[in-house]
Design a protein around this motif. Structure first.
Motif, mmCIF file in Angstrom:
data_model
loop_
_atom_site.group_PDB
_atom_site.id
_atom_site.type_symbol
_atom_site.label_atom_id
_atom_site.label_comp_id
_atom_site.label_asym_id
_atom_site.label_seq_id
_atom_site.Cartn_x
_atom_site.Cartn_y
_atom_site.Cartn_z
ATOM 1 N N PHE A 1 58.330 21.346 -39.705
ATOM 2 C CA PHE A 1 57.955 20.409 -39.158
ATOM 3 C C PHE A 1 57.319 19.060 -39.528
ATOM 4 O O PHE A 1 57.632 18.141 -37.896
ATOM 5 N N LEU A 2 55.840 19.154 -39.769
ATOM 6 C CA LEU A 2 56.067 17.813 -40.474
ATOM 7 C C LEU A 2 56.720 16.343 -40.243
ATOM 8 O O LEU A 2 56.757 16.077 -39.747
ATOM 9 N N PRO A 3 58.085 16.937 -41.379
ATOM 10 C CA PRO A 3 58.959 15.556 -41.780
ATOM 11 C C PRO A 3 59.925 15.392 -40.128
ATOM 12 O O PRO A 3 60.174 14.147 -39.740
ATOM 13 N N PHE A 4 60.056 16.718 -39.359
ATOM 14 C CA PHE A 4 61.020 16.552 -38.815
ATOM 15 C C PHE A 4 60.041 15.856 -36.755
ATOM 16 O O PHE A 4 61.035 14.966 -36.701
ATOM 17 N N VAL A 5 58.555 16.101 -37.562
ATOM 18 C CA VAL A 5 58.362 15.375 -36.239
ATOM 19 C C VAL A 5 58.405 13.726 -36.475
ATOM 20 O O VAL A 5 58.620 12.547 -35.819
ATOM 21 N N LEU A 6 57.994 13.456 -38.076
ATOM 22 C CA LEU A 6 57.833 12.407 -38.490
ATOM 23 C C LEU A 6 58.985 11.229 -38.232
ATOM 24 O O LEU A 6 58.589 10.123 -38.221
ATOM 25 N N PHE A 7 60.028 11.727 -39.120
ATOM 26 C CA PHE A 7 61.349 11.038 -39.168
ATOM 27 C C PHE A 7 62.940 11.913 -38.054
ATOM 28 O O PHE A 7 63.364 10.772 -38.570
ATOM 29 N N TYR A 8 61.697 12.375 -36.724
ATOM 30 C CA TYR A 8 62.610 12.482 -36.084
ATOM 31 C C TYR A 8 61.944 11.746 -34.530
ATOM 32 O O TYR A 8 62.602 11.168 -33.936
ATOM 33 N N LEU A 9 60.736 12.514 -34.258
ATOM 34 C CA LEU A 9 60.344 12.667 -33.089
ATOM 35 C C LEU A 9 60.022 11.130 -32.795
ATOM 36 O O LEU A 9 59.641 10.692 -31.663
ATOM 37 N N VAL B 1 63.615 23.297 -29.987
ATOM 38 C CA VAL B 1 63.099 21.619 -30.198
ATOM 39 C C VAL B 1 64.850 21.854 -31.554
ATOM 40 O O VAL B 1 65.331 20.186 -31.183
ATOM 41 N N ILE B 2 64.230 22.616 -31.775
ATOM 42 C CA ILE B 2 65.181 21.707 -33.184
ATOM 43 C C ILE B 2 67.121 21.811 -32.381
ATOM 44 O O ILE B 2 67.453 21.019 -33.217
ATOM 45 N N LEU B 3 66.989 22.888 -31.658
ATOM 46 C CA LEU B 3 68.112 22.325 -31.596
ATOM 47 C C LEU B 3 69.088 21.190 -30.582
ATOM 48 O O LEU B 3 69.931 20.406 -31.116
ATOM 49 N N GLY B 4 67.845 20.907 -30.202
ATOM 50 C CA GLY B 4 68.179 19.440 -29.298
ATOM 51 C C GLY B 4 68.420 18.841 -30.824
ATOM 52 O O GLY B 4 68.869 17.304 -30.332
ATOM 53 N N GLY B 5 67.416 18.700 -31.622
ATOM 54 C CA GLY B 5 67.538 17.808 -32.726
ATOM 55 C C GLY B 5 69.411 17.334 -33.523
ATOM 56 O O GLY B 5 69.144 16.663 -34.166
ATOM 57 N N VAL B 6 69.714 18.776 -33.424
ATOM 58 C CA VAL B 6 70.943 18.950 -33.547
ATOM 59 C C VAL B 6 71.667 18.160 -33.204
ATOM 60 O O VAL B 6 72.545 17.375 -33.432
ATOM 61 N N LEU B 7 71.845 17.620 -31.359
ATOM 62 C CA LEU B 7 72.143 16.756 -31.140
ATOM 63 C C LEU B 7 72.065 15.246 -30.702
ATOM 64 O O LEU B 7 72.350 14.812 -30.770
ATOM 65 N N VAL B 8 70.998 14.631 -31.577
ATOM 66 C CA VAL B 8 69.841 13.816 -31.466
ATOM 67 C C VAL B 8 71.177 12.858 -32.449
ATOM 68 O O VAL B 8 71.765 12.985 -33.634
ATOM 69 N N PRO B 9 71.675 11.837 -31.826
ATOM 70 C CA PRO B 9 72.360 10.634 -33.226
ATOM 71 C C PRO B 9 71.448 10.350 -33.637
ATOM 72 O O PRO B 9 70.699 9.221 -34.043
ATOM 73 N N THR B 10 72.133 10.031 -35.135
ATOM 74 C CA THR B 10 70.889 9.721 -36.064
ATOM 75 C C THR B 10 71.546 8.368 -36.463
ATOM 76 O O THR B 10 69.899 8.286 -37.063
ATOM 77 N N THR B 11 72.145 7.992 -36.181
ATOM 78 C CA THR B 11 72.057 6.558 -36.538
ATOM 79 C C THR B 11 71.063 5.675 -35.701
ATOM 80 O O THR B 11 70.914 4.789 -35.789
ATOM 81 N N ALA B 12 70.996 6.591 -33.867
ATOM 82 C CA ALA B 12 70.479 5.971 -33.595
ATOM 83 C C ALA B 12 68.429 5.805 -34.001
ATOM 84 O O ALA B 12 67.869 5.917 -33.561
#
Lengths: 315, 285
Positions: free
Chosen positions: A39-47, B117-128
Motif C-alpha cells: 500500500f505504501l508504493p500504491f499510495v505514492l505512485f497511484y493515488l 480500492v485495489i480493484l479500482g486501481g486495476v481500472l486506472v489507465p497507467t498512462t494517465a
C-alpha cells in the motif's frame, strides 16, 4: 443467514478490544506489516499522482505586466477544463479513438471468441499450435509490433504490397483514410490471442455434463456454442471488453511509431498523444486536465458497460 | 443415409474450421516471419529483394553491427530492460503476495474496502499516471534515473487481485492453524509454509508483471532522457525515428527487434500453463 453470521463476528471483532481485531487472528500490527509494503508504493505512485493531477488541473499560469512580466500560478477553477472542451484537437482525437474502438474492439473480440469456441470443439486438430501462435504477439511490446507492421505497410519494403500489386490492388496503408485502420490492425494483432485465451480458459472451466443433455437432445455444435457456451462465459467477454476499452483510450505507442513513417498521423492523433504534446509544451496544468478527462471517460465507459451488461444478463 | 450426410457435413466443417484457423495462424506469424527473414539480410537487400524470401544470409554480421552500434548501446538497453522487468516483477510479486495473502487469510475491519480500492486501481489507465508522476519525480530529483521507471513498476493491483484468489484457494486454514499452534509467527508461517503452497500462482503473477514492465513504453519515454537508461522499447523507438536520416540504422532496428522478442517468446512457450491459470482466475468474477 451466513451474512448475518459474518456481520455478527465482525461486530464482535470490532468490539473485541484494540489489540486484536478478531478472535484468534494476528495482531493489527502484523496485519499492517503485510499490507504496508504494497500500500505504501500504491499510495505514492497511484493515488498521489491522481490527486496531484486533479489539483494541477484546477490551476492556471498567469502573467503580470504583459509578455515580459513574471508568471505566477494560481487557482483557476474549471478554466483548464473549459479549454479542453473548447479544443478542436481534443475532440478530433476523441472522435478518432471512438471510431477506432467501435470497430476494432468488436472485431477483435469476435475473432477471439470464434477462435476460443473452435479450440473448444473436437473439430480441430493441433490445438496447441493454434493457441500458441495466437498468444505469441502478447509477448511482443507494442512499439516493436508497430515497427514490424510498419515494415509491412511501407511501400518500399512491404512484401504484402508486392503481393497485392500482383493481383491488381494498390493499397496505401499509410494514407489519410487508411492509417487509423493500420494502427487498429496492430492492436488487433497484439491482443486477439490474449483475449482468446481468457475466453478459452473460461470455456475449459465449464463442466462437460452441461452439454451432454443438449447433445442427447440432438443439439448441434453450433447451437451448443451460441446458446450454452457463450452465455456461460459472458463475464469473461465483459471483462475483455472492459480491458479493451481501457487499452483503446490509452493508445499511444502504436500510432507514435506509425507517425515516424507516415505524415498522416499528427502529434495529437490520440487523446494520450495530445496530453503528451501539451505537456511537452510545458503546459502541465492543461495536460493534467486532459489526463483527468481521459481517465474519467475511461471510468464512465468501463463502469457503464459493466452495469449495462450485468443488468441485461441478470448477473 | 442421413448418417452419411452427417459424416460428410462434419468433414466439411472440419476442413472449413482448419482452413480458417490456418489463415489466422498465418496472420499471427507473418510479421514475425518477416522479421526473421529481414534480420538475415544485408541492408541493401531489404528494398530490392522479396521480403518473404531469404537472400544473402548474414544474420551474424547484422548481430555484430547491432551490438557495436553507438558503442554497444543496444546491449545496455537489453540489460536495462532485464533489470527493470526482472527486479520490478520480483519485488512486485512479493508485495502482491504479502498483500493478497493478508486480504485472503486475515479478517479485519476495512478489508473489503481496501480490496475495492485495489480493484479500482486495476481500472486506472497507467498512462494517465505517467505525466503527474513525472512532475512529482522531477520535484524530488528522481526523474531520469533507474528509480523513475523501477518504482512505479513494482505496483500491480492486478497482482494483488490474483494473489488474493490464489491464496484463498491454495492455502488451507488448517495448515495455518497448526503452524500457529507450533508457535510460528505470521511472517514465518507465510515465508515457510504459505509461499510454497502459492508458488505456482506466484510464477503466474511474476509473468504478468514481467511482460507489463518489459512491454512498457510510455512511462520510460516520459521519465528518461539519458540514452544509457533506456529500455529496449524506447531505444528501438529512437533508432526507428532516425532511419530517415541514417538509413543504415534500419537493419539494426530489425535485428534489434528480433533479438528483443525471441527470448520472451521462448519463455512464453515454456511457461504456457502458468498463463492459463492466471487468465482463468482473471476472468472469475
Amino acid at each position: 443467514m451466513t451474512d448475518i453470521a459474518t456481520r455478527a463476528t465482525r461486530v464482535v471483532a470490532a468490539t473485541g478490544g484494540r489489540r486484536r481485531l478478531n478472535g484468534g487472528g494476528p495482531r493489527a500490527g502484523t496485519i499492517a506489516a503485510f499490507l504496508i509494503p504494497f500500500f505504501l508504493p500504491f499510495v505514492l505512485f497511484y493515488l498521489v499522482p491522481i490527486g496531484y493531477a486533479l489539483w494541477q488541473s484546477f490551476l492556471v499560469v498567469r502573467r503580470t505586466g504583459g509578455q515580459y512580466g513574471t508568471s505566477y500560478t494560481t487557482f483557476g477553477g474549471f478554466e483548464q477544463y473549459v479549454q479542453v472542451f473548447q479544443n478542436n484537437e481534443f475532440w478530433s482525437s476523441i472522435g478518432r479513438i471512438g471510431l477506432f474502438g467501435i470497430v476494432q474492439v468488436p472485431v477483435m473480440l469476435f475473432v477471439a471468441l470464434i477462435m476460443a469456441l473452435l479450440l473448444d470443439t473436437p473439430l480441430l486438430k493441433i490445438k496447441s499450435f493454434f493457441r500458441i501462435t495466437a498468444f505469441m504477439p502478447y509477448a511482443v511490446p507494442g512499439v516493436i509490433a508497430a515497427i514490424m507492421w510498419s515494415f509491412l505497410y511501407s511501400p518500399q519494403l512491404s512484401p504484402l504490397i508486392d503481393l497485392l500489386n500482383g493481383i491488381g490492388l494498390h493499397p496505401d496503408f499509410l494514407g489519410p483514410g487508411a492509417v487509423l485502420w493500420s494502427a487498429a490492425n496492430v492492436s488487433t494483432w497484439l491482443w486477439t490471442g490474449y483475449n482468446m485465451l481468457i475466453m478459452f480458459s473460461a470455456l475449459q472451466a465449464i463442466p462437460q455434463e452441461l452439454y451432454e443433455a443438449a447433445k442427447l437432445d440432438g443439439a448441434s455444435n453450433w447451437a451448443i456454442a451460441w446458446k450454452i457456451k457463450v452465455p456461460i462465459i459472458a463475464p469473461s467477454i465483459i471483462l475483455t471488453t472492459v480491458f479493451s476499452i481501457i487499452g483503446t483510450l490509452q493508445l499511444y505507442a502504436e500510432p507514435a511509431v506509425l507517425r515516424q513513417i507516415s505524415s498522416n498521423i499528427s502529434s495529437t492523433f490520440t487523446p494520450n498523444m495530445l496530453a503528451y504534446a501539451v505537456a511537452s509544451g510545458n503546459n502541465y496544468q492543461q495536460a493534467a486536465a486532459i489526463s483527468v478527462v481521459i481517465a474519467l471517460i475511461t471510468f464512465v465507459l468501463s463502469f457503464g458497460f459493466m452495469r449495462l451488461t450485468s443488468k441485461r444478463a441478470g448477473l | 443415409m442421413s448418417n452419411q450426410t452427417l459424416i460428410r457435413e462434419s468433414r466439411v466443417s472440419r476442413t472449413v474450421v482448419m482452413a480458417l484457423m490456418f489463415v489466422l495462424a498465418i496472420y499471427f506469424l507473418l510479421p514475425i516471419y518477416f522479421l526473421i527473414v529481414a534480420a538475415t539480410k544485408p541492408q541493401g537487400d531489404l528494398a530490392s529483394t522479396n521480403g518473404l524470401a531469404f537472400s544473402h544470409f548474414q544474420l551474424f554480421k547484422n548481430l555484430g553491427t547491432l551490438f557495436s552500434q553507438s558503442n554497444g548501446i543496444f546491449l545496455q538497453w537489453a540489460l536495462n530492460s532485464v533489470i527493470y522487468a526482472v527486479l520490478g516483477a520480483v519485488v512486485g510479486t512479493l508485495l502482491s503476495a504479502l498483500c493478497g495473502y493478508a486480504l485472503a487469510k486475515f479478517t479485519f475491519r476495512g478489508r473489503e474496502f481496501l480490496f475495492s480500492v485495489i480493484l479500482g486501481g486495476v481500472l486506472v489507465p497507467t498512462t494517465a499516471l505517467a505525466l503527474p508522476l513525472f512532475l512529482l519525480f522531477s520535484a524530488t530529483g528522481i526523474v531520469n534515473t533507474y528509480l523513475a521507471v523501477f518504482l512505479p513498476s513494482i505496483v500491480s493491483p492486478f497482482g494483488v487481485y490474483l494473489a488474493r484468489i490464489f491464496a484463498a484457494a491454495a492455502v488451507p486454514e488448517e495448515i495455518l492453524e497448526s503452524a500457529r499452534l507450533d508457535g510460528a509467527g505470521e511472517f514465518r508461517t507465510f515465508f515457510s509454509v504459505a509461499i510454497k503452497l502459492m508458488a505456482p500462482s506466484l510464477v503466474t503473477i511474476f509473468l504478468f508483471q514481467f511482460v507489463a514492465i518489459w512491454n512498457n513504453f510510455f512511462l520510460p519515454m516520459v521519465m528518461l532522457q539519458k540514452e544509457s537508461l533506456f529500455p529496449i522499447t524506447l531505444g528501438l523507438y529512437e533508432w526507428n525515428g532516425q532511419t530517415s536520416r541514417v538509413p543504415l540504422l534500419q537493419e539494426s532496428v530489425i535485428t534489434g527487434s528480433l533479438v528483443s522478442i525471441v527470448p520472451v517468446i521462448i519463455v512464453f512457450i515454456l511457461l504456457q500453463r502458468f498463463w492459463r491459470t492466471g487468465l482463468a482466475a482473471g476472468s472469475l468474477k
